[in-house]
Design a protein around this motif. Sequence first.
Motif, short mmCIF file in Angstrom:
data_model
loop_
_atom_site.label_atom_id
_atom_site.label_comp_id
_atom_site.label_asym_id
_atom_site.label_seq_id
_atom_site.Cartn_x
_atom_site.Cartn_y
_atom_site.Cartn_z
N LEU A 1 81.45 13.93 4.22
CA LEU A 1 80.28 13.64 5.04
C LEU A 1 78.99 13.88 4.27
N THR A 2 79.01 14.83 3.36
CA THR A 2 77.82 15.25 2.63
C THR A 2 77.23 14.09 1.82
N GLY A 3 75.90 13.98 1.86
CA GLY A 3 75.22 12.90 1.17
C GLY A 3 74.38 13.36 0.01
N ASP A 4 74.87 14.32 -0.77
CA ASP A 4 74.16 14.73 -1.98
C ASP A 4 75.15 14.94 -3.12
N PRO A 5 74.69 15.28 -4.32
CA PRO A 5 75.58 15.32 -5.48
C PRO A 5 76.74 16.30 -5.38
N ARG A 6 76.70 17.24 -4.46
CA ARG A 6 77.84 18.15 -4.33
C ARG A 6 79.11 17.42 -3.92
N ARG A 7 78.97 16.21 -3.42
CA ARG A 7 80.15 15.41 -3.05
C ARG A 7 80.85 14.81 -4.26
N TRP A 8 80.10 14.56 -5.32
CA TRP A 8 80.62 13.75 -6.42
C TRP A 8 81.89 14.32 -7.04
N GLY A 9 81.96 15.63 -7.21
CA GLY A 9 83.12 16.24 -7.85
C GLY A 9 84.38 16.18 -7.02
N SER A 10 84.27 15.81 -5.75
CA SER A 10 85.43 15.74 -4.85
C SER A 10 85.88 14.31 -4.59
N GLU A 11 85.25 13.36 -5.27
CA GLU A 11 85.62 11.97 -5.06
C GLU A 11 86.78 11.56 -5.96
N PRO A 12 87.63 10.61 -5.54
CA PRO A 12 87.49 9.82 -4.31
C PRO A 12 87.67 10.68 -3.06
N ALA A 13 86.82 10.41 -2.08
CA ALA A 13 86.76 11.23 -0.88
C ALA A 13 87.66 10.66 0.21
N GLN A 14 87.68 11.38 1.34
CA GLN A 14 88.47 10.90 2.46
C GLN A 14 87.92 9.57 2.97
N PRO A 15 88.78 8.68 3.42
CA PRO A 15 88.30 7.37 3.89
C PRO A 15 87.62 7.47 5.25
N GLY A 16 86.81 6.45 5.55
CA GLY A 16 86.25 6.31 6.88
C GLY A 16 84.83 6.78 7.06
N VAL A 17 84.20 7.31 5.98
CA VAL A 17 82.82 7.79 6.09
C VAL A 17 81.88 6.79 5.41
N VAL A 18 80.83 6.40 6.12
CA VAL A 18 79.83 5.47 5.62
C VAL A 18 78.48 6.20 5.62
N HIS A 19 77.78 6.15 4.50
CA HIS A 19 76.49 6.83 4.42
C HIS A 19 75.33 5.87 4.71
N TYR A 20 74.28 6.41 5.30
CA TYR A 20 73.09 5.63 5.63
C TYR A 20 71.86 6.46 5.28
N TRP A 21 70.69 5.83 5.26
CA TRP A 21 69.44 6.51 4.95
C TRP A 21 68.77 7.00 6.23
N GLY A 22 68.42 8.28 6.25
CA GLY A 22 67.63 8.83 7.35
C GLY A 22 66.15 8.78 7.03
N PRO A 23 65.30 9.15 7.96
CA PRO A 23 63.85 9.10 7.75
C PRO A 23 63.36 10.18 6.78
N TYR A 24 62.42 9.80 5.92
CA TYR A 24 61.84 10.69 4.91
C TYR A 24 60.61 9.98 4.40
N LEU A 25 59.52 10.07 5.15
CA LEU A 25 58.35 9.25 4.88
C LEU A 25 57.80 9.43 3.47
N TYR A 26 57.82 10.65 2.95
CA TYR A 26 57.22 10.91 1.64
C TYR A 26 57.92 10.09 0.55
N ARG A 27 59.20 9.87 0.69
CA ARG A 27 59.95 9.04 -0.25
C ARG A 27 60.73 7.98 0.54
#
Length: 461
Positions: A164-190
């Motif tokens: 579920l995590t959407g930052d680099p801490r996920r990378w070392g555990s990939e390939p990850a469990q299936p079924g999770v899709v990431h999207y962009w949340g609001p962050y006006l500054y960037r």
Amino acid sequence: MTETTTQTTGLEAVTAMDEAAVRRNDRAYVFHSWSAQAKIDPLPIASAEGSYFTDYEGRRYLDFSSQLVNVNIGYQHPRLVTAIQEQAARLTTISPAFANDARSEAARMIVEVAPATMDKVFFTNGGADANENAVRMARLHTGRQKVLAAYRSYHGATAGAITLTGDPRRWGSEPAQPGVVHYWGPYLYRSAFHATTQEQECERALQHLRDTLMVEGAHTVAAIILETVVGTNGILVPPDGYLAGVREICDEHGIVMIADEVMSGFGRCGEWFAIDHWGVAPDLISFAKGVNSGYVPIGGVVISGDIAATFDDTSYPGGLTYSGHPLACASAVASMTIFKDEGILENARHLGSVIGPELEALAADHPSVGETRGLGVFWALELVKDRETREPLVPYNAAGAAAGPMNEFAAACKERGLWPFTHFNRTHVVPPCTTTEAEVREGLAVLDEALKVADSYSTGS
């Protein structure tokens, strides 16, 4: 004559250890999380009280990290320590299959302060397994499998939670469990949506979420999970209307809305749950360390009546040995009682009214501060090389020499007796909710000095 034998607890050797012994044993036997083992040298801590902790040389640090943003009630609160001691003397452990007074009361108190639609609590050991179980409940309730989770998020390090995590801490555990899709949340500054106002950011982030559901098939999505206020990835406070918009989208498509309040809940944003700030009721709330400041491991899922009813006649296929552990639940009861008796939510709100303007004043004086944002005692300063271009002080996920400017900034804080919480190009201002205004101002004065280090890397005006 009968010989008297004095038995010990074994803790005498622990309390007699000096700093050198602590370091030696740590280096020899402890395997640390998120670390290259040969490149770290953890600071041994001898004691802590209130908003400070102390090393073996007697140096006190004002804690602007609340450890992992969880020591909401401060260190060694005497009433909370006593409650744990009294519960240990009465009943240390019991299986989750039995009813237990501490567990029952903790659940009742949590439901009492949760949104009105919430009816039950499932207890876990911490935040990661709370999120794992929230997702499992959503999938079983809807009969669907996909879950949408945001980039710039952290939901835990177990197999499902790290997916579920959407930052680099996920990378070392990939390939990850299936079924999770990431999207962009609001962050006006960037902004990922090229927005220039909070209103645009809200509108475009919600449209992006709708577009993602369109191409993924909304009828295949069980849940949308989000941190109510994004924590480690930048204290990203959602624009007004965003959470209500997510709620509307979920209702439209029969999707479960999961609010991860592991970091933002229990006073951190000046409310019992951060989502109360916007008056939105999710279907599931995950919580953990903030409920009892991490004095004993605990987590849980607050469950809406509709989802709880799914399991009235069908067994829920999940459980943990320590679910609703008596020591943990007794500490949660004591903590929430202290929150009420000592006006801790009110203090958190007051501190927010101090921290916000003071951070703005720091931003005006330091060219390295690109933006300040937050609520209650949950704030961040985004540090940049150039305010015009918004180039971060260090690159995304910087390590080694690339992270040097932030490491120097953190060292400057520690040299002056302040322990910061830094992540990528940000420093967070997240002291305990019990911190006094004078202590907050003490810490902000240190930040003022330490930011001069960051300013030295500034290339703009």
